[in-house]
Design a protein around this motif. Structure first.
Motif, PDB file in Angstrom:
ATOM      1  N   UNK A   1       0.866  -1.172   0.000  1.00 55.74           N
ATOM      2  CA  UNK A   1       0.000   0.000   0.000  1.00 55.74           C
ATOM      3  C   UNK A   1       0.906   1.226   0.000  1.00 55.74           C
ATOM      4  N   UNK A   2       1.022   1.884  -1.145  1.00 55.83           N
ATOM      5  CA  UNK A   2       1.951   2.997  -1.301  1.00 55.83           C
ATOM      6  C   UNK A   2       1.176   4.281  -1.576  1.00 55.83           C
ATOM      7  N   UNK A   3       1.444   5.314  -0.778  1.00 48.90           N
ATOM      8  CA  UNK A   3       0.711   6.573  -0.912  1.00 48.90           C
ATOM      9  C   UNK A   3       1.641   7.749  -0.720  1.00 48.90           C
ATOM     10  N   UNK A   4       1.164   8.895  -1.177  1.00 53.18           N
ATOM     11  CA  UNK A   4       1.855  10.158  -0.942  1.00 53.18           C
ATOM     12  C   UNK A   4       0.808  11.229  -0.707  1.00 53.18           C
ATOM     13  N   UNK A   5       1.070  12.119   0.248  1.00 53.98           N
ATOM     14  CA  UNK A   5       0.138  13.199   0.538  1.00 53.98           C
ATOM     15  C   UNK A   5      -1.217  12.683   0.941  1.00 53.98           C
ATOM     16  N   UNK A   6      -2.267  13.327   0.402  1.00 55.32           N
ATOM     17  CA  UNK A   6      -3.630  12.938   0.760  1.00 55.32           C
ATOM     18  C   UNK A   6      -4.014  11.611   0.115  1.00 55.32           C
ATOM     19  N   UNK A   7      -3.132  11.049  -0.722  1.00 59.40           N
ATOM     20  CA  UNK A   7      -3.353   9.709  -1.253  1.00 59.40           C
ATOM     21  C   UNK A   7      -3.390   8.637  -0.185  1.00 59.40           C
ATOM     22  N   UNK A   8      -3.077   9.011   1.048  1.00 57.61           N
ATOM     23  CA  UNK A   8      -3.164   8.068   2.162  1.00 57.61           C
ATOM     24  C   UNK A   8      -4.600   7.633   2.446  1.00 57.61           C
ATOM     25  N   UNK A   9      -5.599   8.406   2.011  1.00 57.21           N
ATOM     26  CA  UNK A   9      -6.972   8.185   2.470  1.00 57.21           C
ATOM     27  C   UNK A   9      -7.544   6.814   2.110  1.00 57.21           C
ATOM     28  N   UNK A  10      -7.477   6.340   0.863  1.00 55.57           N
ATOM     29  CA  UNK A  10      -8.017   4.996   0.613  1.00 55.57           C
ATOM     30  C   UNK A  10      -7.206   3.912   1.312  1.00 55.57           C
ATOM     31  N   UNK A  11      -5.914   4.178   1.504  1.00 55.42           N
ATOM     32  CA  UNK A  11      -5.075   3.187   2.185  1.00 55.42           C
ATOM     33  C   UNK A  11      -5.461   3.036   3.653  1.00 55.42           C
ATOM     34  N   UNK A  12      -5.916   4.122   4.274  1.00 52.64           N
ATOM     35  CA  UNK A  12      -6.356   4.040   5.668  1.00 52.64           C
ATOM     36  C   UNK A  12      -7.558   3.116   5.815  1.00 52.64           C
TER      37      UNK A  12
ATOM     38  N   UNK B   1       1.732  15.246   7.169  1.00 51.98           N
ATOM     39  CA  UNK B   1       1.301  13.860   7.035  1.00 51.98           C
ATOM     40  C   UNK B   1      -0.034  13.669   7.755  1.00 51.98           C
ATOM     41  N   UNK B   2      -1.128  13.720   7.006  1.00 48.48           N
ATOM     42  CA  UNK B   2      -2.456  13.569   7.597  1.00 48.48           C
ATOM     43  C   UNK B   2      -2.637  12.160   8.151  1.00 48.48           C
ATOM     44  N   UNK B   3      -3.255  12.032   9.309  1.00 53.68           N
ATOM     45  CA  UNK B   3      -3.537  10.747   9.961  1.00 53.68           C
ATOM     46  C   UNK B   3      -2.251   9.977  10.254  1.00 53.68           C
ATOM     47  N   UNK B   4      -1.192  10.696  10.550  1.00 50.78           N
ATOM     48  CA  UNK B   4       0.112  10.052  10.773  1.00 50.78           C
ATOM     49  C   UNK B   4       0.059   9.062  11.930  1.00 50.78           C
TER      50      UNK B   4
ATOM     51  N   UNK C   1      -1.481   1.936  -5.382  1.00 51.04           N
ATOM     52  CA  UNK C   1      -0.821   3.229  -5.358  1.00 51.04           C
ATOM     53  C   UNK C   1      -1.852   4.344  -5.354  1.00 51.04           C
ATOM     54  N   UNK C   2      -1.583   5.389  -4.594  1.00 48.27           N
ATOM     55  CA  UNK C   2      -2.439   6.568  -4.621  1.00 48.27           C
ATOM     56  C   UNK C   2      -1.616   7.779  -4.212  1.00 48.27           C
ATOM     57  N   UNK C   3      -1.692   8.823  -5.016  1.00 46.12           N
ATOM     58  CA  UNK C   3      -0.936  10.040  -4.753  1.00 46.12           C
ATOM     59  C   UNK C   3      -0.755  10.818  -6.031  1.00 46.12           C
ATOM     60  N   UNK C   4       0.083  11.831  -6.045  1.00 47.73           N
ATOM     61  CA  UNK C   4       0.331  12.600  -7.266  1.00 47.73           C
ATOM     62  C   UNK C   4       0.885  11.698  -8.377  1.00 47.73           C
ATOM     63  N   UNK C   5       0.594  12.059  -9.631  1.00 49.97           N
ATOM     64  CA  UNK C   5       1.032  11.235 -10.755  1.00 49.97           C
ATOM     65  C   UNK C   5       2.541  10.988 -10.779  1.00 49.97           C
TER      66      UNK C   5
END
Length: 398
Positions: free
Chosen positions: A270-281, A308-311, A360-364
């Motif tokens: 589960x790889x994310x960056x920035x607000x891309x963390x949301x579906x991973x949470x 880092x939101x929801x760190x 993956x979720x985050x900036x392109x």
């Protein structure tokens, strides 16, 4: 499958149409909004229209679909179709709207290409359009049926019960149905649309991942304010940051989205960056609640620990996994995150098990870099899935 008579026509004209597709889609939207201005006001993302991203996404999807029909007639770009169909369903798109799109799209094609659009060419591209449209209509009908909604009837009223400031640019909103009934189930990784009325009367819609695990009577969305730099200021994100308070009622869709936690016991990345963390949470919450025996490698990248939101929540959820590991990268870690690495996320040195499925979720740029590294490490392309916030400008990424 494209007919025998249309295949050579599409093959011969694809370079010409492909070269002009950007101009065609720009003219298409101009014609569509001139005929139906309420669509720009109340359905389409005005920011993406202003930046040109929606035009690029439409052009890319048409070209990709036509190329697939010619080059791989035995296959269908199901990943692309599913992603588009889920987005359409989250907006309440109905099957009759495809006729309106057809009218203005083919008017734009004829105007841009002129005499090159013979009856034969027009018939062949008409076939391409309806193959794609009918495939989307069928998928969207199934999505509506699975959500228990009539076609396009996806909206519900939800009250904000709690508002939490996660970072200087990010807030999370806890939502419950105003009638007190259950919010309903969703699959970890899915998103909802939120419709708000802006000061000029427009009713703009944006999608936000559900950042909590399923099973609660309340949902949570996490909203990052979109700052106006290279792209227009985020109308809806700014409105939610400035005006969404406890007790306020929002219009929210049923959950949709094809980036969902897979069943089984195979290892996950589960790889994310920035607000891309949301579906991973949401995925982590589900995995932790089930005390999954799966190996789960979690990667997250951000500017700083404070961004880092929801760190803390991410740390807690990974720690609850019997076979979970967390790998962090910050551009400026500082003294508060001694466990993190400095710079951009790098999966090349991670110990990744065989049979991995990656999300993956985050900036392109982040997703392109991680996907490229995973492919070079031998992970099959079909095992790498992604979520794009906004128009999908990464067609063919799976």
């Amino acid at each position: 499958m494209l007919s025998e008579q249309s295949t050579p026509v599409i093959r011969d004209t694809l370079p010409v149409v492909g070269a002009a597709i950007g101009e065609i889609t720009e003219l298409f939207y101009a014609k569509l909004f001139d005929d139906r201005p309420e669509l720009l006001r109340d359905l389409f993302n005005r920011g993406n229209q202003a930046s040109g991203e929606q035009q690029k996404a439409l052009a890319g999807s048409i070209a990709a679909f036509a190329s697939m029909l010619v080059e791989h007639p035995e296959a269908r770009p199901d990943a692309m179709l599913a992603r588009i169909a889920n987005k359409h369903a989250s907006l309440g798109i109905t099957s009759d709207q495809y006729k309106l799109v057809h009218q203005h799209l083919f008017s734009a094609i004829a105007e841009v290409l002129g005499e090159a659009v013979t009856e034969e060419v027009a018939a062949a591209w008409d076939e391409v359009y309806w193959l794609m449209a009918n495939a989307l209509i069928a998928i969207e009908a199934r999505l509506y049926r699975d959500s228990g909604a009539a076609e396009g009837d996806i909206w519900q009223q939800m009250e904000i019960t709690e508002r939490r400031v996660e970072t200087p640019d990010t807030v999370s909103l806890i939502l419950r149905r105003t009638d007190g009934s259950s919010t309903g189930s969703f699959r970890p990784g899915q998103y909802v649309s939120v419709q708000v009325q802006l000061p000029d009367g427009a009713r703009q819609i944006r999608q936000y991942s559900l950042s909590c695990a399923p099973g609660s009577r309340q949902w949570r969305i996490t909203v990052k304010r979109v700052r106006g730099t290279d792209t227009p200021e985020g109308e809806v994100s700014s409105w939610l940051h400035d005006h969404a308070q406890v007790g306020q009622v929002l219009t929210v869709s049923a959950p949709f989205g094809d980036l969902v936690l897979p069943e089984g016991d195979g290892p996950l990345l589960l790889a994310s960056a920035g607000v891309g963390i949301t579906p991973m949470l949401a995925m982590l919450g589900e995995l932790a609640a089930a005390a999954t025996p799966r190996a789960v490698t979690v990667v997250h990248a951000d500017r700083t620990p404070a961004d880092h939101a929801h760190r803390n929540e991410q740390h807690r959820l990974v720690k609850a996994l019997p076979h979970g590991s967390l790998h962090l990268w910050y551009e400026a870690p500082g003294a508060t995150a001694p466990e993190a690495s400095s710079g951009q996320a790098d999966v090349t040195a991670l110990d990744l098990p065989e049979g991995l499925t990656a999300y993956l979720c985050g900036p392109l740029p982040f997703m392109r870099a991680v996907r490229g590294d995973l492919l070079r490490r031998g992970l099959p392309a079909e095992s790498i899935h992604y979520e794009v916030f906004g128009p999908d400008l990464w067609l063919g990424g799976e």
